[in-house]
Enzyme design. Structure first.
Site, mmCIF file in Angstrom:
data_model
loop_
_atom_site.group_PDB
_atom_site.id
_atom_site.type_symbol
_atom_site.label_atom_id
_atom_site.label_comp_id
_atom_site.label_asym_id
_atom_site.label_seq_id
_atom_site.Cartn_x
_atom_site.Cartn_y
_atom_site.Cartn_z
ATOM 1 N N ASP A 51 0.847 -1.202 0.000
ATOM 2 C CA ASP A 51 0.000 0.000 0.000
ATOM 3 C C ASP A 51 0.878 1.247 0.000
ATOM 4 O O ASP A 51 0.377 2.374 -0.056
ATOM 5 C CB ASP A 51 -1.013 -0.011 1.151
ATOM 6 C CG ASP A 51 -0.367 -0.057 2.525
ATOM 7 O OD1 ASP A 51 0.868 -0.195 2.610
ATOM 8 O OD2 ASP A 51 -1.114 0.048 3.523
ATOM 9 N N SER A 52 2.221 1.055 0.007
ATOM 10 C CA SER A 52 3.143 2.168 -0.223
ATOM 11 C C SER A 52 2.919 2.742 -1.627
ATOM 12 O O SER A 52 3.437 3.811 -1.948
ATOM 13 C CB SER A 52 4.597 1.713 -0.057
ATOM 14 O OG SER A 52 4.830 0.516 -0.761
ATOM 15 N N ASP A 90 -1.098 -6.030 -0.235
ATOM 16 C CA ASP A 90 -1.509 -5.381 1.008
ATOM 17 C C ASP A 90 -3.010 -5.152 1.029
ATOM 18 O O ASP A 90 -3.583 -4.645 0.053
ATOM 19 C CB ASP A 90 -0.833 -3.998 1.117
ATOM 20 C CG ASP A 90 0.319 -3.999 2.092
ATOM 21 O OD1 ASP A 90 0.308 -4.804 3.040
ATOM 22 O OD2 ASP A 90 1.234 -3.172 1.903
ATOM 23 N N LYS A 120 -1.508 -9.324 2.753
ATOM 24 C CA LYS A 120 -0.782 -8.905 3.961
ATOM 25 C C LYS A 120 -1.668 -7.954 4.767
ATOM 26 O O LYS A 120 -2.378 -7.130 4.182
ATOM 27 C CB LYS A 120 0.540 -8.218 3.597
ATOM 28 C CG LYS A 120 1.293 -7.652 4.817
ATOM 29 C CD LYS A 120 2.746 -7.334 4.508
ATOM 30 C CE LYS A 120 2.971 -5.992 3.869
ATOM 31 N NZ LYS A 120 2.542 -4.817 4.662
ATOM 32 N N GLU A 122 -1.758 -5.484 8.470
ATOM 33 C CA GLU A 122 -1.021 -4.859 9.575
ATOM 34 C C GLU A 122 -1.777 -5.056 10.885
ATOM 35 O O GLU A 122 -2.984 -4.785 10.953
ATOM 36 C CB GLU A 122 -0.861 -3.351 9.313
ATOM 37 C CG GLU A 122 -0.017 -3.041 8.097
ATOM 38 C CD GLU A 122 0.202 -1.543 7.892
ATOM 39 O OE1 GLU A 122 -0.201 -0.738 8.755
ATOM 40 O OE2 GLU A 122 0.782 -1.187 6.853
ATOM 41 N N GLU A 189 8.757 -4.368 10.775
ATOM 42 C CA GLU A 189 9.200 -3.069 10.251
ATOM 43 C C GLU A 189 9.736 -2.186 11.367
ATOM 44 O O GLU A 189 9.073 -1.949 12.380
ATOM 45 C CB GLU A 189 8.028 -2.374 9.528
ATOM 46 C CG GLU A 189 8.431 -1.010 8.960
ATOM 47 C CD GLU A 189 7.480 -0.462 7.906
ATOM 48 O OE1 GLU A 189 6.543 -1.172 7.490
ATOM 49 O OE2 GLU A 189 7.684 0.692 7.503
HETATM 50 O O1 KIV Z 1 3.522 -1.086 1.733
HETATM 51 C C1 KIV Z 1 4.685 -1.498 1.777
HETATM 52 O O2 KIV Z 1 5.514 -1.230 0.900
HETATM 53 C C2 KIV Z 1 5.064 -2.313 2.932
HETATM 54 C C3 KIV Z 1 6.515 -2.630 3.095
HETATM 55 C C4 KIV Z 1 7.251 -1.439 3.540
HETATM 56 C C5 KIV Z 1 6.720 -3.786 3.998
HETATM 57 O O3 KIV Z 1 4.239 -2.678 3.701
#
Ligand code: KIV
Length: 271
Positions: A51-52, A90, A120, A122, A189
């Site tokens: 989600d980056s 994500d 994924k 969080e 992280e």
């Molecule tokens: O969204 C992302 O890129 C991440 C990584 C930094 C692990 O969650």
């Protein structure tokens, strides 16, 4: 090795085997077809459609604004480009925090509409019910603890997490809870290296670190950071392998000069 063997897909089971054999796992983010293809063909184990994307693709300050529809768009582009590695997507902010029904529906949409292999999420104990429901539906889950950027407004900064004993103890307990729930891997992280070492040694599932030191079972970086596309972000944990932004600027300036001076196109570049 035969072409068929070379093309064998990396799975969640492969990651467990790598950890058991003491071999490190490589993971990078990607958000589009072309980079996913390049990264996959370079031999990466896992692509994370992070989600980056909210930061590096859309220019938002945080990961909060990206939607499930946006993530599905990015992930389906990555799936068309990467034929060999494991692809993890994500779950964006708001797609799983409210309740298990919503979480499961979001995870099913990702799997059905993208063709990716895992998701994924969080968080620890607080999202356990949702994690269990998703895993019960046959969807592999990668957990993510430590600095969890979707909670940035709760933390108040992107500083190292779990330096104090109470937070470190909660992280250790959450890691165990996520493994017991059936998660196949855990991202750690921005936590102290000695804490990541302890967690990695205590778990059977692999840990994948970002800013969590050398004892994790694998490492992940954001593609834009490690390739030097985004040069303003320079945390201590980041190793920049390339300075693409410099090369792009040189090339674009040359192109502008050529167009303005009439040097491009030549007769040989015309029909
Ligand atoms: O969204 C992302 O890129 C991440 C990584 C930094 C692990 O969650």
């Amino acid at each position: 090795m035969s072409a068929a063997a070379e093309m064998k897909r990396i799975t969640t089971a492969t990651l467990l085997k790598l950890k058991a054999a003491g071999k490190k796992i490589s993971m990078l983010t990607a958000y589009d077809f072309s980079f996913a293809k390049l990264i996959d063909e370079s031999g990466i184990d896992v692509i994370l459609v992070g989600d980056s994307a909210s930061n590096v693709m859309a220019g938002h300050e945080t990961t909060l604004p990206i939607t499930l529809d946006h993530m599905i768009y990015h992930a389906s582009s990555v799936v068309r480009g990467a034929k060999r590695c494991l692809i993890v997507v994500d779950m964006p902010f708001g797609s799983y925090q409210s309740n298990g029904d919503i979480a499961l529906a979001s995870a099913i949409r990702i799997m059905k509409e993208t063709g990716a292999h895992a998701i994924k999420m969080e968080g620890g104990e607080e999202i356990l019910d949702s994690v269990k429901r998703i895993i019960s539906a046959g969807i592999p889950v990668m957990a993510h603890l430590g600095l969890t950027p979707q909670s940035i407004y709760k933390f108040g900064s992107y500083n190292v997490r779990a330096k104090e004993e109470a937070e470190a103890n909660k992280l250790k307990s959450d890691a165990q809870v996520m493994q017991d729930a059936g998660c196949f891997a855990l991202v750690l992280e921005k936590i102290p290296a000695r804490l990541a070492k302890e967690v990695s040694e205590n778990l059977q599932i692999p840990t994948i670190g970002i800013g969590a030191g050398k004892y994790c079972d694998g490492q992940v970086l954001v593609m834009h950071d490690m390739l030097g596309i985004n040069t303003e972000f320079k945390p201590r944990f980041l190793r920049q392998y390339l300075n693409i932004s410099e090369q792009v600027t040189i090339a674009v300036k040359q192109y502008i000069d050529d167009v303005k001076s009439g040097g491009f196109p030549t007769d040989a570049e015309s029909y």
